[in-house]
Design a protein around this motif. Structure first.
Motif, PDB file in Angstrom:
ATOM      1  N   ARG A 113     -71.914  87.429  44.669  1.00  0.00           N
ATOM      2  CA  ARG A 113     -70.863  87.891  45.569  1.00  0.00           C
ATOM      3  C   ARG A 113     -69.995  86.705  45.942  1.00  0.00           C
ATOM      4  N   ALA A 129     -63.968  90.312  50.300  1.00  0.00           N
ATOM      5  CA  ALA A 129     -64.608  90.001  49.020  1.00  0.00           C
ATOM      6  C   ALA A 129     -63.584  89.466  48.025  1.00  0.00           C
ATOM      7  N   VAL A 130     -64.039  88.542  47.197  1.00  0.00           N
ATOM      8  CA  VAL A 130     -63.232  87.987  46.121  1.00  0.00           C
ATOM      9  C   VAL A 130     -63.975  88.292  44.826  1.00  0.00           C
ATOM     10  N   ASP A 131     -63.253  88.703  43.817  1.00  0.00           N
ATOM     11  CA  ASP A 131     -63.889  88.950  42.517  1.00  0.00           C
ATOM     12  C   ASP A 131     -64.338  87.596  41.961  1.00  0.00           C
ATOM     13  N   PRO A 132     -65.655  87.418  41.779  1.00  0.00           N
ATOM     14  CA  PRO A 132     -66.138  86.106  41.319  1.00  0.00           C
ATOM     15  C   PRO A 132     -65.507  85.652  39.998  1.00  0.00           C
ATOM     16  N   THR A 133     -65.095  86.601  39.189  1.00  0.00           N
ATOM     17  CA  THR A 133     -64.509  86.180  37.912  1.00  0.00           C
ATOM     18  C   THR A 133     -63.112  85.599  38.101  1.00  0.00           C
ATOM     19  N   LEU A 134     -62.564  85.764  39.312  1.00  0.00           N
ATOM     20  CA  LEU A 134     -61.232  85.208  39.571  1.00  0.00           C
ATOM     21  C   LEU A 134     -61.284  83.876  40.317  1.00  0.00           C
TER      22      LEU A 134
END
Lengths: 294, 294, 294
Positions: B114, B157-162
């Motif tokens: 996350r 939340a932040v997209d971990p892939t970004l």
């Protein structure tokens, strides 16, 4: 299970610019979360076993019960042994290389009561390459000792009398004075010599003088005996009974090391003013004794 | 309430001459008195995000469960995000700027589970002037996480892939050898390259040799492959499988960086002795390969 | 018994190359094992009481409840008193020499509620030579306070109004601008001045400008007012409201101290662009105001 320990005190030449110390602490914290870590210093000059042994000896009377991890280890990866040395019937255990680093501290605490070589791989970490002994051998040993693993579990017993002795140089009493050496230059430029009050009395005839002669190379200076840095008039060189009970060349609020161009290991001759003049006249290079800076 | 944490490990470029680190620790201690603080290092060169990311990557396999605060943050005060990245299903959370600093460590721990952006002012301190992110944003986030505040409370939340990727340079396989780079010069002057044993085997034809050629600028030197510093004869340059499983240029008990005038980021070509000679003959400046120092 | 304390925060000029700090911590840990030790910094320049007092003042709003031991002590061994100063009705006690070091921090916390001179030898260590005040006086005092010994046990009461005041220089408002001084150069080369926003408004007529003139010796530069380092275009000098609410000369990601050859204590004149030109024309050396680096 053996005795448990609550404190791990650390002394290394790892510096603090890299993450070496942080990794050693991480390993201990991970394996023995209840233990408190205490940094003695990590500023020992790289590979300088003697300087490390002296710093540890100065600190050890104050170090709390528990484990000491000391690493100044030029021989890492060679046949030098990794050891754990129990002192004071188990009040403390010193962990490190068997290269003389631990020896003065062990002696000060009354000598080893047990010692083992750290060879049991069950209590070590596996390295992805060359062994980083602090991380892979010494830190896990310290943590397992904190957890109550008995010293004897870590490896085979070593006869404490066969551990590598320390390398503290003794002063020599010669006809022209006490041939001493700078043991340590501290942050403030004070230069601790390998002379205590007893050696001073032994090496200088008659009652203890107020002022002595100090010869450094072909420089000659007068130094006033003092028991506090602040007793020295501004610019007056002192030979001060320092906070470890040794004599140190010092200036009040200035660096004696810078003033005298002295570094660790440099030779210094301390003599009575008369003896020194005689000694110099007999064959040395002479220069006027300066009672004050010009 | 989320999971509570017991340890906060710290890595910054703040140095220890100022009170920056002390203030960050004060904030954490004040908000989460039960947490233990562990310094990885504060000696990262100012603003050197890559060096910080590499130090964190070397340390992370050993760091205990809990929070990591990492701050090397040239973009503080700009649009760069402050983030908290959860790894290993909550065993750890890495807190810091989203500038690539955390990325290699996150990858080593198995990737982010996350991530959030640290925008909830309720969990930050108010600054009397410019934001001191370590003190005002990262330290409070770490402390509140220790206290059981869930990651999701700290911000969206932040997209971990970004998240910003890391900046670890890869070696290039060329006809004249492996074009590598000095990743890290440690306190002892060992120069870690961005080459592991696999790249060495890939880049040098045939069975692994005992000795390789190393070209630095127009200097050319032979380096012996070794698995411990102490295997190297005095003065013999080694390419040692270091304690992180990478290859490092090293000399026994001396600084290879000083000897070779190497610094972090410098290019180094590693080749088989024959290849390197060929490469040099094809166009490079040549100099005799020295097997020993003259 | 008095109140017990859980944290001892430390600030000294001892550096970390020697074991001084380690020994001070050892003494506290030995006497008060429940206390947590927190390093503010040990990097104060030797004997620089003012720099130490400013670092402590910057840190103190964040320091957790408990004991502070602060030692920058050029007068150790003289008649200067060793003191413990209680603040905030016992929420904290500051321990150190009575030489102005503690004064700004005491003022920031609301002033002393009690103070004593540390003369009770029962709560000190005996030194083998000269007193090492950190080890023999201040550390034991801190530890005994942690253990619930009341302040009054440590020695006779001192009237807090008779403690040595601090030495923070005030800026002077002159016809050619605000005559200020560099209070602190931090690791990143930012130069904090002894000017806050109020002094800026007072010293420069009219509404607050976007850009001011800064004179350093016979150099003259324009500086943009900013509230974050990253607001500054590359190479543009800024006068930034720093994270302590003071104005600091700064460059984005570069050292303003190196660029401007500024050190702690150096004088700096800050003026409106017009005033400064007038002032220069009236008698100063003039040089073109550079809005950008050439």
């Amino acid at each position: 299970m053996g005795r448990r320990y609550e404190t791990v005190s650390l002394l290394t030449d790892y510096g603090v610019a890299d993450e070496f110390v942080g990794v050693v602490k991480s390993v201990i914290r991970d394996l023995a979360p209840h233990a408190t870590l205490l940094d003695l210093t990590h500023g020992i000059r790289p590979y300088d076993v003697r300087a490390g042994s002296l710093a540890l000896a100065r600190a050890i009377p104050y170090v709390p019960e528990g484990i000491v991890v000391a690493v100044v280890d030029p021989g890492v990866g060679t046949a030098r042994r990794a050891v754990a040395v129990e002192v004071a019937d188990g009040a403390g255990v010193l962990v490190g290389p068997d290269n003389g680093l631990l020896a003065p501290a062990v002696a000060i605490t009354g000598g080893a009561t047990r010692a083992v070589e750290l060879t049991n791989l069950e209590y070590q970490l596996e390295a992805p390459g060359a062994t980083f002994a602090g991380r892979d051998v010494f830190a896990p040993a310290a943590a397992h000792l904190c957890n109550g693993v008995d010293l004897a579990e870590l490896g085979p017993a070593v006869d404490p009398t066969l551990l590598m002795p320390g390398m503290v140089p003794l002063p020599r009493m010669e006809s022209d004075g006490i041939h001493a050496e700078v043991l340590w230059v501290d942050r403030f430029g004070n230069c601790q010599l390998n002379i205590g009050p007893d050696e001073l009395d032994e090496g200088i005839a008659g009652p203890r003088p107020d002022t002595v002669a100090v010869r450094i190379g072909d420089q000659q200076r007068a130094a006033r005996l003092a028991t506090a840095f602040a007793e020295l008039p501004s610019g007056m060189l002192g030979l001060v009974l320092d906070s470890h009970g040794m004599l140190a060349l010092a200036l009040d609020q200035r660096s004696a090391a810078a003033e005298l161009s002295l570094a660790q290991g440099d030779p210094v001759i301390v003599a009575g003013l008369d003896e020194q003049e005689t000694g110099a006249a007999l064959g040395g290079v002479t220069s006027p004794v300066e009672l004050r800076r010009p």
